[in-house]
Design a protein around this motif. Structure first.
Motif, mmCIF file in Angstrom:
data_model
loop_
_atom_site.group_PDB
_atom_site.id
_atom_site.type_symbol
_atom_site.label_atom_id
_atom_site.label_comp_id
_atom_site.label_asym_id
_atom_site.label_seq_id
_atom_site.Cartn_x
_atom_site.Cartn_y
_atom_site.Cartn_z
ATOM 1 N N ARG A 8 0.837 -1.209 0.000
ATOM 2 C CA ARG A 8 0.000 0.000 0.000
ATOM 3 C C ARG A 8 0.869 1.257 0.000
ATOM 4 O O ARG A 8 0.558 2.237 -0.673
ATOM 5 N N PHE A 9 1.987 1.214 0.745
ATOM 6 C CA PHE A 9 2.903 2.362 0.770
ATOM 7 C C PHE A 9 3.506 2.562 -0.628
ATOM 8 O O PHE A 9 3.664 3.704 -1.093
ATOM 9 N N MET A 10 3.839 1.457 -1.316
ATOM 10 C CA MET A 10 4.369 1.560 -2.680
ATOM 11 C C MET A 10 3.349 2.240 -3.590
ATOM 12 O O MET A 10 3.712 3.048 -4.455
ATOM 13 N N ASP A 11 2.058 1.860 -3.433
ATOM 14 C CA ASP A 11 1.015 2.494 -4.242
ATOM 15 C C ASP A 11 0.949 4.003 -3.963
ATOM 16 O O ASP A 11 0.783 4.816 -4.874
ATOM 17 N N TRP A 12 1.052 4.384 -2.669
ATOM 18 C CA TRP A 12 1.013 5.816 -2.341
ATOM 19 C C TRP A 12 2.168 6.570 -2.987
ATOM 20 O O TRP A 12 1.998 7.695 -3.454
ATOM 21 N N LEU A 13 3.349 5.913 -2.996
ATOM 22 C CA LEU A 13 4.549 6.587 -3.514
ATOM 23 C C LEU A 13 4.715 6.426 -5.026
ATOM 24 O O LEU A 13 5.565 7.081 -5.624
ATOM 25 N N GLY A 14 3.925 5.514 -5.649
ATOM 26 C CA GLY A 14 4.050 5.275 -7.086
ATOM 27 C C GLY A 14 5.321 4.517 -7.432
ATOM 28 O O GLY A 14 5.910 4.731 -8.493
ATOM 29 N N LEU A 15 5.747 3.618 -6.539
ATOM 30 C CA LEU A 15 6.987 2.860 -6.747
ATOM 31 C C LEU A 15 6.668 1.457 -7.231
ATOM 32 O O LEU A 15 5.602 0.899 -6.950
ATOM 33 N N SER A 16 7.645 0.871 -7.948
ATOM 34 C CA SER A 16 7.508 -0.507 -8.415
ATOM 35 C C SER A 16 8.482 -1.432 -7.691
ATOM 36 O O SER A 16 8.447 -2.643 -7.901
ATOM 37 N N GLU A 17 9.372 -0.878 -6.869
ATOM 38 C CA GLU A 17 10.347 -1.672 -6.130
ATOM 39 C C GLU A 17 10.032 -1.585 -4.642
ATOM 40 O O GLU A 17 9.642 -0.538 -4.122
ATOM 41 N N ARG A 18 10.252 -2.718 -3.951
ATOM 42 C CA ARG A 18 9.908 -2.790 -2.544
ATOM 43 C C ARG A 18 10.951 -2.109 -1.655
ATOM 44 O O ARG A 18 10.657 -1.725 -0.527
ATOM 45 N N THR A 19 12.192 -1.961 -2.130
ATOM 46 C CA THR A 19 13.258 -1.346 -1.322
ATOM 47 C C THR A 19 13.953 -0.247 -2.115
ATOM 48 O O THR A 19 14.065 -0.339 -3.345
ATOM 49 N N LYS A 20 14.420 0.768 -1.370
ATOM 50 C CA LYS A 20 15.198 1.856 -1.962
ATOM 51 C C LYS A 20 16.104 2.423 -0.871
ATOM 52 O O LYS A 20 15.802 2.331 0.327
ATOM 53 N N PRO A 21 17.217 3.056 -1.264
ATOM 54 C CA PRO A 21 18.020 3.762 -0.262
ATOM 55 C C PRO A 21 17.197 4.895 0.369
ATOM 56 O O PRO A 21 16.303 5.478 -0.258
ATOM 57 N N VAL A 22 17.515 5.202 1.642
ATOM 58 C CA VAL A 22 16.758 6.234 2.365
ATOM 59 C C VAL A 22 16.779 7.557 1.612
ATOM 60 O O VAL A 22 15.768 8.274 1.532
ATOM 61 N N GLU A 23 17.941 7.895 1.011
ATOM 62 C CA GLU A 23 18.053 9.166 0.290
ATOM 63 C C GLU A 23 17.043 9.231 -0.846
ATOM 64 O O GLU A 23 16.403 10.268 -1.089
ATOM 65 N N GLU A 24 16.900 8.130 -1.574
ATOM 66 C CA GLU A 24 15.932 8.126 -2.679
ATOM 67 C C GLU A 24 14.503 8.150 -2.146
ATOM 68 O O GLU A 24 13.621 8.764 -2.748
#
Length: 948
Positions: free
Chosen positions: A573-589
């Motif tokens: 659900r958080f990925m949907d809010w952010l519009g991301l397709s990957e489950r992990t990312k660096p904190v900076e990104e």
């Protein structure tokens, strides 16, 4: 010379009378055949010559008589008529004169014949031979010496005709056939008229080139007798060329003056005897070849001395000898067998005639100069001669040394296995044979069974009869028949221990144990009790499920930061809010999803949370921007730091809530309050007289606004509250909303709409909380596993829904239902939800019907998509079918998930938790649930419970 053989016993016979007994007259014989029916005579060329005819093979009998001498004609006719009379026996013989039809020459003939009669004693054939008589005066014949000679020749001819062997006379150097009896005609495969008075190799052309011309010519020219045994010859018989074998004698035939005028032959056909002997010899050769080439060690001992007549290389190699042992007594060939039982066994078989078979017999043999121990399976079979006496023994042996040694190793291994089983901490036991006889159970296994140590030697089915309705006996049988190991982890096993049914969980391994032949003879059972671990895991899963339900209910997202690597992980659900397709990312990104003005402050709050010595708590509220759609949300995030074993921060995990709508409503309310406050202040100035009243109203309004603000704050913290206290602020929101709407609705104006929306949302939230609490209770409640009557459950549910049933006018059809093991309150909740759904989603234009039916289903007949929570051999299937609006079957899995809805709230009220509760209840009872439907044609919910 012929066929590689030479004439034997050659000599010249002095006495001509002896020759007359084995040969016929050299020349001048013709053949005739009278048909008594049509009175016509057939005769060959020689007869025509003797009668002086130039042509016509067939002539009338009267015409034959006309060419006889008139003085002889009556006597010949009388002799013919007498021969045609059955009383004569059919024999005919006569001497008479003929007058040549073409040359008028007078010839003396001697004719012999025989008449043949049918069953009515009517002559149907009269045949015989004619030969010239070298006399000139018939009247002087009776007293002359030549008459005696003729009578002697006639007697010889009779002897030849009646001889039991094949006899023929060949006259002159061309070997004209002048005499042949019926036996030799059978040998040649010819009729008499085909060969008489014709040269032999013209009458029997296939005899040419087989060496007989040279043999006969030598006899004719030298007078040397020729005798041969089993001489082969090819003759055309029955329309095909046949190879036959004969014993025969060729003798020279002499005239009165001692000169050779022909050759006599005596044949004895021995084709069948030769073929039988050849068959026997071939059979014996095949037998020897079979022994010599057999893959199994085979030999033949002949006589009581057990002489080795034949032995193949396999057998000789077993003895450690070579083929020089053939022809020797067994004891001489293999002397190390002295003192071992084999010679005595052979002697007993020879004496009694009884076959002897042994398995795994030990033999000490000297192979390659080394005395060693070997093991054999063998059979001593007596062979009998035509008299039925034993004359030999056939030995067939198989070297099983490797198998015996392997078996001994297995036995040693089994002893080791017994020791391992006895001392193993896990429950272990051996099930022997397909009947699963319990052997070698250790103490842990006996404790699990709970029936004492006397279970040894009994079938598992008798030791644990409670397994009959569980899958394990069938699984064990499959392991035994297939030879494949079976493993399962956390399998539920219901066991009667000390008279009480217990439900425990085990990691089970069934391992097939093979014998020396590679066949399964037992199954090793290893069972590790994991009951405590399974129940702990179930409780953890239920707690986690409840937590997930609360998170889903509050529409929260989860997130986590791995502090050493700086990797940020998101829930879906958080990925949907952010519009991301990957489950992990660096904190900076991950911080790129914030507006620029929030990044620095958020980074500082994060750094403070993970700072050593801090409380390890993170809390922050900031906007996020969807990278795909640009949608902006305001989230309120909270988290907690988790430390490794060294006390260093390892993870920061937490949740986040979308508070965008709350903030918007709050801002609007604050704006409206500000507006109303300003208006009230202006009104106060203008209406000083009513100042006190307005001041009171203003105070009440301020209090109401404060209550509303507190309600909003309660809503913001909703996701973190998972108890019945959630209901209280919701009730306050609804009641204060009613106060604002009823008392100050005219002053608030358009704000009334927001109050109404807020109250509806609070009502839905209250319903959600009640359903969630019901779902949570279902998830955490333990299964009491009591026998429950489904008929009683349906009766209770009908009572609870009586008003809804009456209002809808539904027709409820219920079969007689079986009992199930379970919890009554959960089962009532299950069927109440299913029936409420059927009533809710009915069609307006059709009278509603609901049918509840049941049937029994074997585990092997379950649909592939059905995976019950507990294994059982038989399941009870319950169908709840309605004729309502139905749904598209592609959503069949979705409808059993929490908060999943297929219809708008404006169409049908509900929270989307009811069917999730149904699914959980069925799973708690070890079963499974599914549904089938078509839009507009109703739906059927199908439940599977383990049979009680």
């Amino acid at each position: 010379m012929y066929g590689g053989q030479k004439p034997v016993n050659q000599y010249k016979e002095a006495d001509n009378n002896d020759h007359l007994e084995v040969a016929l007259q050299a020349s001048g014989i013709g053949i005739w055949d009278l048909n008594p029916i049509d009175q016509t005579v057939y005769w060959d060329e020689r007869c025509r010559e003797l009668y002086g005819f130039a042509k016509n093979d067939v002539v009338p009998y009267d015409q034959v008589l006309r060419y006889m001498h008139p003085d002889d004609r009556p006597r010949v006719h009388e002799a013919v008529q007498w021969a045609l009379n059955p009383q004569s026996g059919g024999q005919y013989e006569s001497w008479f004169r003929t007058i040549g039809a073409s040359d008028g020459k007078v010839r003396w003939l001697h004719c012999q014949g025989k008449a043949f009669f049918n069953k009515e004693n009517v002559a149907y054939r009269f045949a015989g031979i004619a030969q010239p008589v070298n006399i000139t005066n018939w009247q002087s014949l009776e007293n002359s010496s030549q008459q005696a000679l003729i009578e002697s020749e006639e007697r010889f001819r009779t002897i030849v005709e009646q001889a039991p062997v094949a006899v023929a006379l060949f006259s002159g150097p061309e070997f004209v056939i002048t005499l042949a009896n019926e036996r030799i005609l059978e040998v040649w495969g010819r009729k008499r008229e085909q060969i008489m008075n014709r040269p032999l190799f013209e009458a029997i052309p296939e005899a040419k080139g087989q060496g007989y011309e040279a043999i006969m010519t030598n006899v004719y020219t030298t007078g040397e007798r020729f005798v041969a045994k089993e001489l082969p010859i090819k003759l055309e018989r029955n329309g095909r060329l046949e190879a036959i074998y004969i014993d025969f004698v060729y003798e020279p035939y002499y005239s009165n003056d001692g000169s050779i005028i022909g050759v006599t032959v005596v044949y004895i056909e021995i084709t069948e005897q030769v073929k039988q002997r050849q068959t026997i010899e071939a059979s014996e050769a095949r037998f020897r070849s079979l022994i010599e080439e057999a893959p199994v060690a085979t030999c033949l001992f002949v006589g009581r001395d057990m002489v080795i007549e034949v032995a193949n290389e396999v057998m000789v190699s077993y003895w450690g000898k070579d083929l020089s042992v053939i022809g020797k007594p067994f004891i001489d060939a293999v002397p190390e067998l002295k003192g071992q039982p084999f010679l005595d066994i052979l002697d007993k078989v020879f004496t009694t005639g009884e076959t002897y078979t042994a398995q795994h017999m030990r033999a000490d043999l000297e192979v390659n100069g080394i005395l060693g121990t070997y093991y054999f399976d063998f059979t001593y079979k007596p062979l009998r001669n035509e008299s039925g006496d034993v004359y030999a023994i056939m030995d067939m042996t198989v070297d099983v040394t490797e198998q015996v040694l392997a078996r001994q190793k297995v036995e040693a291994s089994e002893a080791k296995l017994r020791s391992i089983i006895a001392t193993a901490p896990a429950a272990m036991g051996l099930f022997v044979g397909r009947d699963l006889i319990v052997e070698m159970p250790n103490k842990a296994f006996i404790n699990i069974v709970g029936k004492g140590p006397d279970i040894v030697g009994k079938p598992l089915r008798d030791v644990m009869p409670e397994l009959e309705n569980q899958p394990f006996l069938q699984i064990l049988d499959d392991v035994y028949t297939s030879g494949k190991m079976f493993q399962s982890f956390g399998s539920q096993v219901n066991i009667v221990q000390h008279g009480v049914m217990t439900r425990n969980f085990y990691n089970i391994t069934y391992t097939p144990i093979l014998d020396v032949h590679g066949e399964v003879y037992a199954i090793l059972d290893i069972a590790i009790d994991v009951t405590d671990a399974i129940k702990d895991r179930q409780r953890a899963e239920e707690a986690e499920q409840a937590l997930r339900g609360a998170i889903e209910l509050a529409q929260l997202v989860t997130w986590s930061i791995h502090i050493p690597t700086g990797q940020f992980s998101f829930s879906e659900r958080f990925m949907d809010w952010l519009g991301l397709s990957e489950r992990t990312k660096p904190v900076e990104e991950a911080f790129q999803s914030m507006p620029d003005e929030y990044r620095q402050s958020s980074a500082e709050i994060l750094a403070a949370a993970i700072e050593p010595g801090s409380r390890g708590v993170y809390e922050n509220e900031h906007p996020i921007i969807n990278s795909q759609t640009g949608q902006v949300r305001i989230i309120h995030a909270q988290g907690q730091v988790f430390y490794d074993t060294n006390g260093m921060p390892e993870y920061l995990s937490g949740t986040a809530q979308d508070v965008t709508e709350h903030r918007r409503v709050q801002q609007q309310l604050e704006f409206q309050v500000q507006e109303r406050t300003e208006e009230l202040a202006s009104t106060n100035e203008e209406l000083a007289a009513t100042n006190d009243e307005l001041a009171n109203i203003n105070d009440e309004l301020a209090h109401s606004i404060q209550d509303l603000q507190r309600s909003n704050q309660n809503l913001e913290q909703f996701a973190y509250i998972a108890s019945h206290d959630l209901q209280e602020p919701l009730r306050k929101i609804q009641s204060f909303g009613d106060i604002l709407k009823n008392q100050y609705g005219s002053q608030i104006g358009e704000g009334v709409q927001y109050l109404e929306r807020m109250q509806k949302a609070a009502g839905r939230m209250s319903t959600l909380i009640r359903d969630l609490l019901a779902f949570s209770r279902i998830s955490t409640r333990q299964d009491s596993s009591r026998r429950i009557s489904l008929n009683d459950v349906i009766k209770a549910v009908r009572t609870d829904l009586e008003l809804s049933i009456q209002e809808s006018g539904v027709t409820l059809q219920v079969d007689t239902l079986p009992d199930v093991l379970g919890d009554r309150s959960q089962l009532e909740q299950l069927f109440q939800n299913l029936l409420s759904n059927a009533l809710k989603f009915r069609r307006k234009d059709v009278k509603p019907t609901i049918a509840i039916r049941s049937q029994s289903v074997k585990a092997i007949d379950l649909p592939p998509s059905i995976r019950p929570a507990r294994l059982a051999p038989v399941y009870t299937r319950i169908d709840v079918a309605d004729n309502g609006i139905g749904f598209d079957e592609k959503y069949v899995e979705r409808i059993f998930q929490v908060f999943q809805r297929l219809h708008n709230r404006s169409e049908f009220a509900g929270t989307g938790i009811g069917l999730a509760i149904c699914e959980k209840v069925v799973a708690n009872h070890g079963g499974a649930i599914t549904a089938t439907s078509q839009q507009g044609r109703g739906a059927t919910f199908i439940l599977y419970f383990p049979a009680a």
